[in-house]
Design a protein around this motif. Structure first.
Motif, PDB file in Angstrom:
ATOM      1  N   GLU A 209      39.546  47.133  40.651  1.00 37.81           N
ATOM      2  CA  GLU A 209      40.051  48.266  39.883  1.00 37.81           C
ATOM      3  C   GLU A 209      40.830  49.176  40.817  1.00 37.81           C
ATOM      4  N   LEU A 210      42.127  49.161  40.655  1.00 39.98           N
ATOM      5  CA  LEU A 210      42.987  50.014  41.478  1.00 39.98           C
ATOM      6  C   LEU A 210      42.717  51.476  41.177  1.00 39.98           C
TER       7      LEU A 210
ATOM      8  N   ILE B 104      41.600  53.444  33.454  1.00 43.20           N
ATOM      9  CA  ILE B 104      41.333  52.288  34.329  1.00 43.20           C
ATOM     10  C   ILE B 104      42.565  51.404  34.423  1.00 43.20           C
ATOM     11  N   ILE B 105      42.888  51.012  35.632  1.00 48.40           N
ATOM     12  CA  ILE B 105      43.845  49.923  35.872  1.00 48.40           C
ATOM     13  C   ILE B 105      43.080  48.875  36.671  1.00 48.40           C
ATOM     14  N   GLY B 106      42.797  47.747  36.032  1.00 44.48           N
ATOM     15  CA  GLY B 106      41.954  46.740  36.663  1.00 44.48           C
ATOM     16  C   GLY B 106      42.559  45.356  36.638  1.00 44.48           C
ATOM     17  N   TYR B 107      42.115  44.539  37.570  1.00 42.71           N
ATOM     18  CA  TYR B 107      42.560  43.150  37.667  1.00 42.71           C
ATOM     19  C   TYR B 107      41.331  42.255  37.776  1.00 42.71           C
TER      20      TYR B 107
ATOM     21  N   PHE C  47      24.649  36.119  41.923  1.00 45.23           N
ATOM     22  CA  PHE C  47      24.794  37.154  42.943  1.00 45.23           C
ATOM     23  C   PHE C  47      25.997  38.016  42.607  1.00 45.23           C
ATOM     24  N   ARG C  48      25.802  39.322  42.709  1.00 45.36           N
ATOM     25  CA  ARG C  48      26.897  40.250  42.414  1.00 45.36           C
ATOM     26  C   ARG C  48      26.898  41.374  43.445  1.00 45.36           C
ATOM     27  N   VAL C  49      28.084  41.695  43.939  1.00 39.21           N
ATOM     28  CA  VAL C  49      28.239  42.840  44.814  1.00 39.21           C
ATOM     29  C   VAL C  49      29.377  43.699  44.271  1.00 39.21           C
ATOM     30  N   ARG C  50      29.148  44.999  44.223  1.00 38.27           N
ATOM     31  CA  ARG C  50      30.166  45.926  43.735  1.00 38.27           C
ATOM     32  C   ARG C  50      30.313  47.053  44.753  1.00 38.27           C
ATOM     33  N   LEU C  51      31.542  47.236  45.223  1.00 32.64           N
ATOM     34  CA  LEU C  51      31.844  48.269  46.202  1.00 32.64           C
ATOM     35  C   LEU C  51      32.790  49.278  45.577  1.00 32.64           C
ATOM     36  N   ALA C  52      32.547  50.562  45.835  1.00 32.98           N
ATOM     37  CA  ALA C  52      33.382  51.613  45.255  1.00 32.98           C
ATOM     38  C   ALA C  52      33.669  52.674  46.302  1.00 32.98           C
TER      39      ALA C  52
ATOM     40  N   THR D 248      37.453  50.226  43.049  1.00 30.71           N
ATOM     41  CA  THR D 248      36.269  49.367  43.080  1.00 30.71           C
ATOM     42  C   THR D 248      36.647  47.902  43.218  1.00 30.71           C
ATOM     43  N   TYR D 249      35.736  47.161  43.796  1.00 30.54           N
ATOM     44  CA  TYR D 249      35.874  45.699  43.867  1.00 30.54           C
ATOM     45  C   TYR D 249      34.524  45.085  43.534  1.00 30.54           C
ATOM     46  N   GLU D 250      34.548  44.065  42.684  1.00 31.17           N
ATOM     47  CA  GLU D 250      33.313  43.389  42.278  1.00 31.17           C
ATOM     48  C   GLU D 250      33.460  41.890  42.464  1.00 31.17           C
ATOM     49  N   PHE D 251      32.465  41.302  43.114  1.00 32.51           N
ATOM     50  CA  PHE D 251      32.409  39.858  43.357  1.00 32.51           C
ATOM     51  C   PHE D 251      31.183  39.311  42.655  1.00 32.51           C
TER      52      PHE D 251
END
Length: 845
Positions: free
Chosen positions: A514-515, A498-501, A630-635, A611-614
């Protein structure tokens, strides 16, 4: 099923015991009265404002579903045991003689002491009867009058009436007559320091005190807080809230108040005298950072010094932090005006580095116009070693004991980075093999290790400062790990990179990008497929029996015990030379479906995802019971990796190093809402929607990335994987889908001290939206009509709060079963025999 039923009845018995009724006035003395009810009427209408109820000085005993459980528990105790043994012996001579005759004096004393301990526990854990105290009634009436006067009803009056019922019970009614509210008629000001007056005028439009508003004390308090914040964030370092005074004159016009704002000059005490002087805007002209401060060495000299951009760094012996990188977490800037916001943001971000156990910021006045800032940092030890053990629970790991050994290296590259290496292992009870060997409680294990590096800044080829400034506390995380799982499905080995920010754009909003989130999933035991998926094996047997009616199946298709060899039989059925596709199309098609499922689940796969999570969470602190989440996760998986992969001639799928690449899009959306209802009662709501769509290189979603439903944190009336997809009813051990909907409503209440209770309703299901030939039509989502497939489970639970975690026992009942025949969907299996007992750690959501 039998064991589950026994547990269910025991569980119900505990609930009944906790809610059992007792004599409520058992410990109410003669002349005393149990307070049963408070009623507040405001202008002859029943009060519905929770804030008004907070002014009650005396409340009735707490209720659970209308039953005073805590009081009943207290009443299980006997005050006869509250005296020393000798008094009890003399007070009850016959009882004492009977015990002493049957047992010895020592045993009699021990028995009495044992019962006394239990008795004291009843009193300690229960709630004593709330006996009417008229003084508190009078105090409540005064509090209510003061409250309504603070709301602008200066002529409010409060009367009360105590109504004594039979059997030592009483109710109290408070009647509030507010009168007419006073309103603000005019606003004037006297701000003696010109710079403060100028700042006030620039921000006057946002004032909370406006002409025509109702007079409320809290508005004046909030306005004072607002002005204090403005001044202390525009350079007025010495300003304090006590400098602000509001005067109100309501004598001129009926029900009107004239407001006058006074802000005096700064008071200075010097040489036994006090004088005033105008406030001044002060700048930060000097910043010193002490990187290894400790109280024990506070008087030792700082021999090491470094400077960067007008920051001066100090250390006793050696500066171990990169000065430039450390300033990324400092928001007090040279030559800038003083701001509380900069000080608080600096403290927050330096603590967020997890390198310093103490962060202290002090200011010293250099002259009338400038300040010196001193930042004292006390670092943790560079290395730390930790051993943790815990009781774990998840939807798949029903019960487990795990251990973890970790070594942390702080500031490894002198930029407050954290390198962490950990090894973890666990033994647990897995649902996959729970029925295979009932004599073994821990029937599965997992072992793994990982290394991670956390860097307190964004490492990216492109400069992201304008998009993600340093005040958002950005971090970069690198993780490499592997784990082995035994007796979970087909047994697996997982490799993860994982490489994540992550960063926080506001107090309520967090982001994670997550790149690379790459996972290689290797099935270690694919030959066990038909042992675990017994329903598939049974389907193959049905095919073989159907075939044997018309042909002779070769004996090599069976082992020495006469059991069908699954893979050999599948190869035999699908062999083109046997021509079963035309001669036995039904059996051939069934075998082909079984083979397709086998290949999907046993296939090793590479899942490279972006992935991106808000996340939005407006909870103020752990005491806040009214908040939203509220949470949204896109992959997106495989979109980039497939560009570097080659197609294989056999399947036309792209592979990397011989491994198929999963390609799909996935989105998870989750919403939670909590309403605090007083007395530790909470109403909690959750909604979840998940969608996964394969494309390109994939026709299906990898099994471990698909959706399932059921379990202790999900749809609690069904076991994990037992339901769906849609209205299908099959014997598959693992039912998964590509669309999931779940919603839950739960009422949580306090039963007795740390014992909590809940009543819940869960609804949801999974469906297939890929139009897969392996899924029956009943399992596919076809539109609004498919919503009738939503299953409903209801139930109740008991929880025990250990403060650091909550142990949860929930009992779910199948209320609506979409797979049953019409007319039998509701309450057909609504009984203990078909209930599901769930053990959980912490709340389900």
């Amino acid at each position: 099923m039998k064991n589950n039923c026994i547990v269910s009845y025991i569980f119900l018995g505990v609930i009944i015991l906790l809610l059992s009724a007792c004599n409520a006035i058992k410990h109410v003395n003669e002349g005393e009265h149990l307070l049963k009810k408070n009623t507040i009427k405001v202008n002859d209408k029943k009060n519905i404002d929770d804030e008004v109820n907070t002014y009650l000085m005396q409340r009735p005993n707490s209720l659970v579903l209308g039953i005073p459980v805590s009081l009943n528990f207290y009443n299980l105790g006997s005050k006869n045991f509250l005296h020393p043994y000798e008094i009890w012996r003399d007070s009850f001579p016959k009882r004492h003689r009977s015990f002493s005759k049957a047992f010895s004096e020592k045993q009699s004393r021990g028995y009495r002491n044992f019962k006394n301990s239990i008795n004291e526990w009843f009193f300690r854990s229960g709630e004593a009867p709330v006996v009417l105290d008229t003084l508190k009634t009078v105090e409540t009436a005064k509090n209510l009058r003061d409250y309504f006067q603070s709301e602008g009803y200066f002529r409010a009056t409060v009367d009360y009436k105590e109504t004594f019922k039979s059997k030592k019970r009483v109710t109290v009614e408070y009647n509030v007559n507010t009168g007419k509210a006073y309103k603000i008629d005019s606003i004037s000001k006297n701000i003696r320091t010109p710079i403060l007056d100028s700042i006030y005028e620039k921000n006057s439009n946002a004032s909370l005190i406006k002409k025509g508003n109702q007079f409320r004390f809290k508005d004046f308090e909030n306005e004072a807080d607002r002005l204090t914040s403005i001044y202390r964030n525009t350079g007025i370092y010495h300003f304090n809230r006590n400098t602000i005074h509001f005067d109100a004159d309501s004598s001129l016009v009926p029900f009107k108040a004239n407001i006058h704002l006074n802000i005096n000059n700064r008071l200075i005490e010097e040489n036994d005298s006090i004088y005033s002087t105008p406030f001044r805007v002060q700048k930060i002209s000097k910043i010193d950072v002490y990187t290894d401060y400790s109280f024990s060495r506070k008087n030792d000299p700082y021999n090491a010094t470094d400077t960067y951009n007008k920051y001066t760094f100090h250390a006793h012996d050696e500066i171990k932090y990169n000065s430039k990188l450390l300033t990324n977490s400092i928001f007090i800037y040279p030559d800038s005006i003083y701001k509380d916001e900069d000080r608080d943001l600096t403290r927050k971000n330096l603590r967020g580095l997890k390198n310093f156990r103490l962060v202290d910021i002090k200011y010293t006045e250099l002259n009338q116009d400038s300040l010196a800032a001193q930042i004292f940092l006390t670092p943790y030890k560079k290395y730390s070693f930790a051993v943790n053990t815990e009781l774990s629970h998840s939807n798949i790991k029903q019960m487990g004991v795990s251990g973890k050994v970790s070594i942390m290296n702080r500031n490894i590259f002198r930029g407050a980075e954290i390198l962490n290496f950990s090894l973890q292992g666990s033994f647990f009870n897995s649902t996959d093999v729970a029925d295979q060997d009932k004599n073994i409680f821990f029937n599965a294990w997992e072992f793994g290790g990982d290394v991670s590096l956390e860097i307190p800044r964004i490492l990216f080829p492109i400069n992201t400062t304008k998009i993600i400034p340093k005040n958002m506390a950005p971090k970069t995380n690198f993780t490499l790990g592997t784990s082995f799982q035994k007796n979970i499905g087909l047994d697996k080995q997982l490799f993860t990179g994982i490489i994540g920010y992550n960063w926080q754009s506001s107090k309520k909003i967090r982001h994670r990008f997550e790149l690379i989130n790459a996972q290689f999933i290797k099935n270690l035991n694919p030959e066990s497929y038909f042992e675990i998926y017994t329903s598939e094996y049974n389907d193959l047997i049905d095919v073989s029996e159907s075939m044997s009616e018309t042909i002779t199946i070769p004996p090599e298709m069976y082992d020495d015990n006469g059991n069908l060899i699954p893979l050999d039989f599948i190869d035999y059925m699908l062999d083109p030379s046997n021509n079963f596709e035309s001669s036995h199309p039904n059996e051939y098609g069934d075998t082909q479906n079984i083979d397709s499922k086998y290949n999907i689940i046993t296939e090793n796969v590479l899942v490279p995802a972006i992935t991106y999570e808000f996340t939005y969470n407006n909870r103020e602190d752990y005491k806040d019971t009214d908040f939203s989440f509220f949470r949204v996760r896109l992959a997106s998986a495989g979109a980039l990796t497939t560009q570097f992969a080659k197609e294989t001639p056999e399947s036309s799928n792209k592979e990397l190093f011989g491994i198929p690449i999963a390609q799909y899009l996935k989105g998870d959306f989750e919403y939670k809402k909590f309403w605090g209802m007083g007395d530790e009662n909470t109403l909690a709501y959750r909604a979840f929607l998940g969608v996964a769509v394969p494309y390109g290189n994939s026709s299906t979603i990898p099994f471990n990335r698909s959706y399932f439903i059921g379990g202790a944190n999900d749809l609690r009336a069904w076991k994990i994987y037992d339901l769906g997809p849609g209205s299908t009813e099959n014997d598959l051990e693992y039912n998964v889908g590509t669309l999931k909907f779940l919603t839950s409503l739960e009422y949580r209440f306090n039963i007795l001290n740390s014992f909590k209770g809940a009543i819940f309703a869960d609804a949801g299901n999974i469906w297939d939206i890929t139009n897969s030939e392996l899924i029956e039509e009943e399992g596919k989502f076809t539109g609004i009509s498919s919503l009738t497939d939503i299953a409903l489970g209801t139930g109740f639970g008991v929880r025990y709060d250990f403060n650091f975690l909550v142990v949860r026992l929930d009992l779910g009942f199948k209320t609506y079963e979409p797979y049953l025949a019409k007319g039998k969907k509701w309450f057909t299996n609504y009984n203990f025999n078909h209930s599901v007992f769930n053990f959980g750690i912490n709340y389900p959501f």
